[in-house]
Scaffold this active site. Structure first.
Site, mmCIF file in Angstrom:
data_model
loop_
_atom_site.group_PDB
_atom_site.id
_atom_site.type_symbol
_atom_site.label_atom_id
_atom_site.label_comp_id
_atom_site.label_asym_id
_atom_site.label_seq_id
_atom_site.Cartn_x
_atom_site.Cartn_y
_atom_site.Cartn_z
ATOM 1 N N HIS A 381 68.778 57.598 63.045
ATOM 2 C CA HIS A 381 67.939 57.805 61.858
ATOM 3 C C HIS A 381 66.554 58.300 62.260
ATOM 4 C CE1 HIS A 381 66.349 56.944 57.790
ATOM 5 N NE2 HIS A 381 65.270 56.557 58.448
ATOM 6 N N GLU A 382 65.916 57.617 63.198
ATOM 7 C CA GLU A 382 64.568 58.003 63.610
ATOM 8 C C GLU A 382 64.570 59.343 64.343
ATOM 9 O OE1 GLU A 382 62.031 56.531 62.443
ATOM 10 O OE2 GLU A 382 63.163 54.855 61.603
ATOM 11 N N HIS A 385 64.408 62.112 61.920
ATOM 12 C CA HIS A 385 63.043 62.445 61.501
ATOM 13 C C HIS A 385 62.385 63.392 62.500
ATOM 14 C CE1 HIS A 385 62.631 59.832 58.077
ATOM 15 N NE2 HIS A 385 62.815 58.723 58.756
ATOM 16 N N GLU A 409 64.604 61.247 55.064
ATOM 17 C CA GLU A 409 65.344 60.041 55.417
ATOM 18 C C GLU A 409 66.826 60.316 55.652
ATOM 19 O OE1 GLU A 409 63.738 57.415 56.120
ATOM 20 O OE2 GLU A 409 61.819 58.091 55.307
ATOM 21 N N HIS A 511 57.685 47.605 53.772
ATOM 22 C CA HIS A 511 57.212 48.752 53.002
ATOM 23 C C HIS A 511 56.267 48.373 51.872
ATOM 24 C CE1 HIS A 511 60.825 49.899 55.135
ATOM 25 N NE2 HIS A 511 60.487 51.165 55.013
#
Length: 634
Positions: A381-382, A385, A409, A511
């Site tokens: 996932h990262e 990015h 995302e 968040h």
């Protein structure tokens, strides 16, 4: 989480004032001259903007990677300087307001329109200092929180990552799980409730200075759609039947694990039993949910440890997947400066994030990686990015972002859908045996659904709650109970003990104190399946008319055709409205949940049959008081 989003501002830079063109020049020439003048102006904006952005990101990284009072002050000072500079140059950008509609080049006009939203830098300096300070302090409260050991209350140095996260994953002690669930909320959210009220007031003031009614409305601006909230509601209604079937199955299996009336047949599920601090995904309790024993496990955590995987090896594995698609290797600076293991000598913000330093060279990830399959997915996932950031680095600074926040995302998660398949795990040596039969398929789809389908209502409600807080629809005295009403209504979960308005449970999720909008994740979980379907078609791994090539078995690994198509979309950044970027990859211009329903269709049919066989109630009914509206005073 993409690192540039944490700034919560648009990078707006202008160094010179536009000159006024002469009215006696022919109209065509005037328009051509206007485009030339605007282009030169925006070039100067971009050059200086990248430099100023780099400065403030360096200071923010310094604090996030070493939480000290000195670094906090450096970060706040850099933010203060950046905001002052940004506001000054925004005023020069706005001198073009009456003329940008006359530009021939739509890209030039789009840059001006994006720059016309100043963001929180619109606040007066004193208010901006308070705003940045309160967010930094709340995030520090979260990032430095520690709780005491359940079995030794004198040992009070347990952190969320990895300590408490491992306990929630592995323990099956009802009371122990309840203890850590409550302790984390006392150590985080409860301590920041008063600060959050100050934050909401300042955030709304900033939004109103940008001509929005409140901060919730300003957060939705990047989606460029007046019907966006209605579109989200329709998507959730498309997905709700599948979630309810999965919820009923999980509730029954948990009743078997925790007998004695702890879980009702028709009520919400206690939130602390689902393997995750926020019950946002339930994949960690897959061993309790396995539909068919003996058909293999797709959780390769034990195998990773047996093969002595390290965080570095996990990141290298992810990089190799990207390069197999003809996408870009990580630059050496990435490996030199990223933090992929939790340091032992200092406090850092452990929440995984990808950082773009605005100079086209320096890209980093910060992650306290644990050797688990869950973290292997997070690594992808990262890295998604970072790949996105590298692909659009040639764009002007204002376009160096996802087509919308959900696109950013989705990228790594699209690859993770391939990585998690038994076929791929076997190919890379992490799964010794692949069971190719319908029962093994159901096991695999269950493991994915416990993350992907389970997350959807949580991804939706996080900002539903904040939008109502920002708009005033939810009064401060009802903040916590409104939170639990949404969690009951949408997720069908309840707290393990009755909560009150002296608590602030939203603040126990990173968040919220860090001020990161969350609806992007809901959007991502929808569109990543649209992307996946399109890429699988290009890779020849999926054929809707061939039952031997279903969507859930697709692995796009080593498909340069799929990688090239993905790369072309990523390179657009936000230079085009997101429907155009989506169309470039999928041929579609709208978010649609049909790809998810297709992916999970074998599991959905199985769940319907299994729940019917066991007489399970589909849905949930309130079975007690979950939150008391005790009088709260700021």
């Amino acid at each position: 989480m993409a690192g540039r989003n944490f700034l919560s501002v648009l990078v707006v830079v202008a160094l010179c004032c536009p000159s006024i063109y002469s009215s006696n020049v022919p109209a065509g020439s005037r328009q051509g001259n206007l485009d030339t003048e605007a282009s030169a102006f925006l070039k100067s904006v971009d050059d200086q903007g990248s430099k100023e952005c780099t400065k403030v990101v360096i200071a923010s990284w310094g604090y996030a990677s070493n939480i000290t009072e000195e670094n906090k002050n450096k970060k706040l000072e850099a933010s203060r300087v950046y905001a002052g500079w940004e506001k000054e140059n925004w005023e020069k950008v706005m001198e073009w307001k009456d003329r940008w509609d006359h530009l021939r080049d739509p890209s030039l006009k789009r840059q001006f329109i994006k720059m016309s939203v100043l963001g929180t830098s619109a606040l007066p300096p004193a208010d901006l200092d308070k705003y940045n300070g309160v967010i930094t302090d709340m995030a520090a409260t979260y990032s430095t929180a520690k709780v005491c050991d359940y079995n030794d209350l004198s040992l009070c140095n347990l952190t969320l990552e990895p300590d408490v996260t491992r306990i929630l994953r592995e323990s099956r002690d009802y009371r122990e799980l309840e203890y850590y669930w409550e302790s984390w909320r006392s150590a985080t959210g409860k301590k920041m409730r008063k600060s959050y009220k100050q934050f909401v007031d300042l955030a709304n003031k900033a939004a109103q200075l940008n001509d929005f009614k409140n901060m919730g409305d300003m957060w939705l601006e990047p989606y460029e759609s007046p019907t966006f909230r209605q579109d989200l509601r329709k998507l959730w209604e498309q997905l709700k039947p599948l979630y309810q079937q999965l919820h009923a199955y999980v509730r029954r299996k948990l009743r078997e694990t925790y007998p004695g009336g702890k879980i009702s047949r028709r009520g919400p599920i206690p939130a602390h039993l689902l393997g995750n601090m926020w019950a946002q995904t339930w994949g960690e309790i897959y061993p309790l949910m396995t539909p068919y024993e003996g058909k293999g496990s797709v959780d390769v955590t034990d195998e990773m440890k047996a093969q002595k995987y390290t965080p570095l090896r996990m990141f290298k594995l992810s990089e190799e997947f990207f390069t197999s698609l003809n996408l870009t290797k990580m630059p050496q600076e990435f490996w030199d400066h990223s933090i992929i293991e939790k340091p032992k000598d200092r406090e850092i913000v452990c929440h995984a994030s990808a950082w773009d330093f605005c100079n086209g060279v320096d890209f980093r990830i910060k992650q306290c990686t644990d050797v688990t399959m869950t973290d292997l997915i997070t690594v992808h996932h990262e890295m998604g990015h970072t790949q996105y950031q590298i692909q659009y680095k040639h764009q002007n600074n204002v376009f160096r972002d996802g087509a919308n926040p959900g696109f950013h995302e989705a990228v790594g998660d699209v690859l993770a859908l391939s990585v998690a398949t038994p076929k791929h795990l076997h190919k890379i040596g992490l799964l010794k045996e692949v069971f190719d039969d319908p029962q093994a398929d159901i096991n695999f789809l269950m493991s994915i659904a416990l993350d992907k389908i389970v997350f959807l209502p949580f991804g939706y409600l996080m900002d539903l709650w904040r939008w109502d807080v920002f708009s005033g629809k939810t009064n401060e005295k009802d903040w916590n109970c409104a939170w639990w009403k949404l969690r009951e209504d949408l997720q069908g979960i309840r707290p393990p003990s009755t909560r009150s308005e002296t608590d602030f449970d939203p603040g126990a999720k990173y968040h919220i104190p860090a001020n990161v909008p969350y609806i992007r994740y809901f959007v991502s979980f929808v569109i990543q399946f649209q992307f996946h379907k399109s890429l699988c078609l290009k890779a020849g791994q999926y054929d809707p008319n061939d039952p031997t090539k279903p969507l859930h078995k697709c692995d796009i690994y080593q498909s340069t055709e799929a990688g090239n198509a993905l790369g072309e979309m990523l390179q657009l950044g936000s230079s085009k409205p997101w429907p155009e970027a989506m169309k470039a990859l999928t041929g579609e211009t709208k978010m649609d949940a049909s790809a998810i329903r297709e992916y999970f269709s074998p599991l959905e049919k199985w769940l319907q049959e299994d729940n019917l066989k066991h007489g399970e109630f589909i849905g949930w009914e309130s079975d007690g008081e979950y939150c008391r509206n005790d009088q709260h005073t700021s």
